[in-house]
Each structure stands twice: as structure tokens, then as C-alpha cells.
Motif scaffolding. Sequence first.
Motif, mmCIF file in Angstrom:
data_model
loop_
_atom_site.group_PDB
_atom_site.id
_atom_site.type_symbol
_atom_site.label_atom_id
_atom_site.label_comp_id
_atom_site.label_asym_id
_atom_site.label_seq_id
_atom_site.Cartn_x
_atom_site.Cartn_y
_atom_site.Cartn_z
ATOM 1 N N LEU A 396 0.831 -1.205 0.000
ATOM 2 C CA LEU A 396 0.000 0.000 0.000
ATOM 3 C C LEU A 396 0.863 1.253 0.000
ATOM 4 O O LEU A 396 0.633 2.186 -0.771
ATOM 5 C CB LEU A 396 -0.938 0.016 1.208
ATOM 6 C CG LEU A 396 -1.885 1.223 1.229
ATOM 7 C CD1 LEU A 396 -2.925 1.118 0.122
ATOM 8 C CD2 LEU A 396 -2.570 1.377 2.585
ATOM 9 N N MET A 397 1.878 1.279 0.852
ATOM 10 C CA MET A 397 2.706 2.476 0.958
ATOM 11 C C MET A 397 3.451 2.757 -0.347
ATOM 12 O O MET A 397 3.586 3.913 -0.768
ATOM 13 C CB MET A 397 3.687 2.338 2.112
ATOM 14 C CG MET A 397 4.370 3.635 2.485
ATOM 15 S SD MET A 397 5.121 3.524 4.109
ATOM 16 C CE MET A 397 5.825 5.161 4.253
ATOM 17 N N ALA A 398 3.899 1.692 -1.009
ATOM 18 C CA ALA A 398 4.616 1.873 -2.277
ATOM 19 C C ALA A 398 3.713 2.412 -3.371
ATOM 20 O O ALA A 398 4.202 2.929 -4.386
ATOM 21 C CB ALA A 398 5.236 0.553 -2.717
ATOM 22 N N SER A 399 2.404 2.316 -3.189
ATOM 23 C CA SER A 399 1.473 2.814 -4.196
ATOM 24 C C SER A 399 1.196 4.305 -4.062
ATOM 25 O O SER A 399 0.594 4.906 -4.959
ATOM 26 C CB SER A 399 0.145 2.048 -4.117
ATOM 27 O OG SER A 399 -0.649 2.467 -3.012
ATOM 28 N N LEU A 400 1.632 4.915 -2.948
ATOM 29 C CA LEU A 400 1.272 6.306 -2.684
ATOM 30 C C LEU A 400 2.231 7.285 -3.357
ATOM 31 O O LEU A 400 3.434 7.020 -3.457
ATOM 32 C CB LEU A 400 1.264 6.562 -1.172
ATOM 33 C CG LEU A 400 0.280 5.725 -0.357
ATOM 34 C CD1 LEU A 400 0.365 6.097 1.119
ATOM 35 C CD2 LEU A 400 -1.142 5.892 -0.859
ATOM 36 N N PRO A 401 1.733 8.419 -3.808
ATOM 37 C CA PRO A 401 2.608 9.461 -4.358
ATOM 38 C C PRO A 401 3.623 9.914 -3.306
ATOM 39 O O PRO A 401 3.292 10.034 -2.119
ATOM 40 C CB PRO A 401 1.644 10.593 -4.714
ATOM 41 C CG PRO A 401 0.304 9.923 -4.866
ATOM 42 C CD PRO A 401 0.306 8.800 -3.881
ATOM 43 N N ASP A 406 7.024 11.940 -7.329
ATOM 44 C CA ASP A 406 6.183 11.390 -8.384
ATOM 45 C C ASP A 406 4.703 11.608 -8.097
ATOM 46 O O ASP A 406 4.314 12.123 -7.046
ATOM 47 C CB ASP A 406 6.472 9.894 -8.603
ATOM 48 C CG ASP A 406 6.132 9.027 -7.402
ATOM 49 O OD1 ASP A 406 5.492 9.518 -6.445
ATOM 50 O OD2 ASP A 406 6.513 7.833 -7.390
ATOM 51 N N GLY A 407 3.885 11.195 -9.073
ATOM 52 C CA GLY A 407 2.438 11.227 -8.919
ATOM 53 C C GLY A 407 1.900 12.609 -8.619
ATOM 54 O O GLY A 407 2.477 13.642 -8.999
ATOM 55 N N THR A 408 0.789 12.642 -7.906
ATOM 56 C CA THR A 408 0.115 13.907 -7.622
ATOM 57 C C THR A 408 0.789 14.709 -6.507
ATOM 58 O O THR A 408 0.343 15.814 -6.200
ATOM 59 C CB THR A 408 -1.353 13.649 -7.243
ATOM 60 O OG1 THR A 408 -1.396 12.764 -6.115
ATOM 61 C CG2 THR A 408 -2.115 13.035 -8.408
ATOM 62 N N MET A 409 1.868 14.186 -5.923
ATOM 63 C CA MET A 409 2.626 14.940 -4.904
ATOM 64 C C MET A 409 3.936 15.502 -5.454
ATOM 65 O O MET A 409 4.702 16.120 -4.708
ATOM 66 C CB MET A 409 2.927 14.045 -3.701
ATOM 67 C CG MET A 409 1.745 13.776 -2.790
ATOM 68 S SD MET A 409 1.148 15.257 -1.917
ATOM 69 C CE MET A 409 2.500 15.576 -0.780
ATOM 70 N N LYS A 410 4.198 15.306 -6.738
ATOM 71 C CA LYS A 410 5.494 15.684 -7.288
ATOM 72 C C LYS A 410 5.769 17.177 -7.177
ATOM 73 O O LYS A 410 6.900 17.590 -6.889
ATOM 74 C CB LYS A 410 5.574 15.247 -8.752
ATOM 75 C CG LYS A 410 6.938 15.483 -9.379
ATOM 76 C CD LYS A 410 7.023 14.900 -10.774
ATOM 77 C CE LYS A 410 8.415 15.074 -11.358
ATOM 78 N NZ LYS A 410 8.519 14.469 -12.719
ATOM 79 N N ALA A 411 4.769 18.018 -7.386
ATOM 80 C CA ALA A 411 4.981 19.465 -7.423
ATOM 81 C C ALA A 411 4.528 20.170 -6.152
ATOM 82 O O ALA A 411 4.451 21.394 -6.118
ATOM 83 C CB ALA A 411 4.264 20.060 -8.634
#
Length: 473
Positions: A396-401, A406-411
Motif C-alpha cells: 500500500l505504501m509503495a502505491s502512494l505518491p 512522483d504522482g500527484t505529490m510531485k509538485a
Amino acid sequence: MKFNVICTTAWALLATSAGAAEPAVAPTAPPVPSTYLARLAAAGIPAGAAAVVVKPLDGGALNWSANDRKPMNPASTMKLVTTYSALNLLGPAFTFRTEMLSEAPVLGEALRGDLYVRGGGDPKLVIEDLWLLVNRLRGFGIREIRGDVVLDKTFFEPLRHDPAEFDGEEGRAYNVGPDALLVNFKSIAITFVPDPVSKVARVIVVPEVAGLKVPATVPAVDGVCGDWRGKLQADINDPMNIRLRGVYATSCGERAIYLGALEHTNYFGAVFRALWERQGGTWAGQVRNGVVPTGARAIAVQDSPPLAMLIRDINKFSNNVMTQQLFLTMGAANGEPGNPARGGAAVRNFLSSRSLDMPELVLENGCGLSRVERISVGSMGNLLVDAWKSQWMPELMASLPISGVDGTMKARNVPTGAAHMKTGLLEDTRAVAGYVLAASGKRYVVVAIINHPNASRGTGAHDALIEWVYRVG
């Protein structure tokens, strides 16, 4: 939130009221995320519209909450409930199967009857996978299909889905509904590539869709990129005849529009036909829905990647239709066709088995693209604590931004690598939920949700909250 301010004041009064004859040492006031509170206030978001919980996982000093039992619309952070449930109910190695079958004979490179395609709810049957199935079909010795292509979608119940119902944007890919034989997210990518020498932007369509008409180029102009979509003056009222009446600024570089306007069955038929003909196949029949006959034999089979890999796409990039596929699949686990009610019941039964009591929980589709789904930050926090203690925590943790990565937390304006955090965004909602590793080495569960017309101004407040946990925790 007011409780914490009162507590801080109370500690100060206690310190000043001690007798002079015996100096007292005032207890340390509980930490309060003052920057977070200030940014909420600056955004015009009242205290009652924001809910927070901060929980220590390994003995950290911070333990703070506000409105933690209030039912809130969590937007896409609801995907955590669905993906954690799926890891437990289906297992991290679970795969989805898509099959091509027939009961007709193959004579002289011709399949003398119908080809059946049975969907198993695969949330990520992308165009490359369909290409492999077509290749295997050709490898079976079939060049001509003398019948129809019949799609068996009975793994899910027939679902009513209006892509315009949520926000009126029926052609946008994020509004695509689930389907037992979902292909390529039912998405068409129209990419614009500037060619300054020819003073045009080349238009590239992926995947190839048989019968789709799109201009090969649009005029390219100088100037700022700005509202490039608006400048294209795209008309998608007829999804098989897309018109581009405007221009494209070369300063935009390469950009893409993702459309999901075609109906599922017609989309599959058009994409399959294009792939089949590219492989030298012929097919004069139609595509239609039906059921695989009992005696049909398998000709080609495609299995998905394991669930643990699929949920990375779901959570890191907040894929709505993939989540809905998962939600319905959990409802089909007992041999009945999947539907939202059975999916919701499966999730609730799982939560109950983990002693996760969530009386306020409202599930509609499990992905958060909803006006009615509800959960409290306290319940979401408890779920994340339970996940941390479970055997599937790494998956589960590896799936999180990851913040700054990366993902929706990248910026996001959060220390790089400090947060593994699912985000949520609707017009009147901003949400974050996940794990923060503080500078001290302590780890915390952090959940924060804003439900208010000014929610779009609250992203900075959530970033400040995460920063506070990282710095103070």
C-alpha cells in the motif's frame, strides 16, 4: 481547532497564577500547527469546514486533531479505502484475465463463426495488451473472422453511467465509467506536435480507431501558449468526426487531449478492427454484446499485472475508472456479477473484520469522484494505522505518491521524500491522507480534508500542515 487554542491559553494562565513563594514549572503546551491555521484563515476557510488528524505510529510526540469525527467528502483519498480493502480481499498477486474464445472451426485461415471476448474486469487492459491478443489470434492461424465479435461483459452487472452527470464534461477521460471489458481506459489521446518549419502542429491519435476522422494538422502560430485548448476550438460533439477549427501555439510544445466520448462496445469494436486489419486480418461482421457458449474453447488469453502493481497507477495518478473496476471486482468475488452495492458490502465487511468502525462511511463508487461519498478523518486515520500494522503495508505504501518525486505529490511544496500521501481534489474539496516521516525519524499518519467553496485556496494550508509534522514531529 478552538480546543487547542484554549488549551494553549490555559497553560499560560496556569503558569502565571502560580504563587511567588514556590515557583512552578509550566507544563509544555501541546504543539499547534499555527501556519496551517493561519493559511486556512487567509483562504477564508472556516474552522468547521476543515478536518485534521495527526497520529503517531512509533512513539512520536504529535497527536492532534480537529473535527475528526465529522463526515467529509474525501474526494480521491477514498481510493485508499478501496485499494487497502482489495489488497486484503483479493491479494497483492491477484490478476485479471481477458479471454478470446470460439466454438467455430478454423478452416483455411478462416474462423467460420463468431469470436467471443470475455472480460474479467481488468482495470488496465491497455492497447498493447489488445495488440498481443490480436497477435496470438493471428498465430492461431486465423486471418479472417466470418462472424461477429461478441463481447461477454457479464462479470459486472449492466451499469447505468452518464459521463456528463458529475460535472457536464462527458468527453473527458476522468469521467469514463467502468466496464467488464474496459480497453485502454476507453481513452483516445490526441497529441499536438509543433512543426515550426511547416508552420503546423501535427495531430497524432493513439490508439488508432477505425472510422475516426481527425485533421492531420492544425495551423501553428507564434505567441504565448495560454489557453491552448480554447484556441484549438475543438468540436467533439460527434466523437467519430473531431473538428479542430482553431490554431496551436508552437510555444506550447507537445500537448495532448484525452477523450473518452465513445460508448464502451463501439470503442472496443473500432480499436479491435484497426488492430486486426493492421495485422493483415479481415472481418466483415459487427461487434455486439453476448455470452460465451458453454462449449467454446480458449484461443488467446491475457492476464493483467498483479494487483500490487495496479494499485500504484490507481493511487499515484488517481485513476478513477481503475478504482471503480476494483470496487466492482470485490463485489464479484462470490461468483455473482459485480455491482456497486456488492462492492460496498465487501468493503464494509472487510473493515468490520479489522474492527474498523465507520458509521459515517458512505460509498458510491469507491474512487471519490462523487458528491455523496463520506468518511471522517478519524476513520481514515484509523484505516491508515491499521494498514501500517498489516502484512500488506509495503504494497500500500509503495502505491502512494511521494512528495517531490512522483504522482500527484510531485509538485507540492513539501520536503522531498517526507510524505507518502494520497491527494484528493474536487471543486469544493481538497484532501491529503497518508504517512509523513518527520525529521526526527518518527513517522505519523496525517489526514486533512477541506469541504468548502474556497477549498482550492487551501492546498497551501495542507502543505503547511505536512511541513509542520515534518519539522516538529
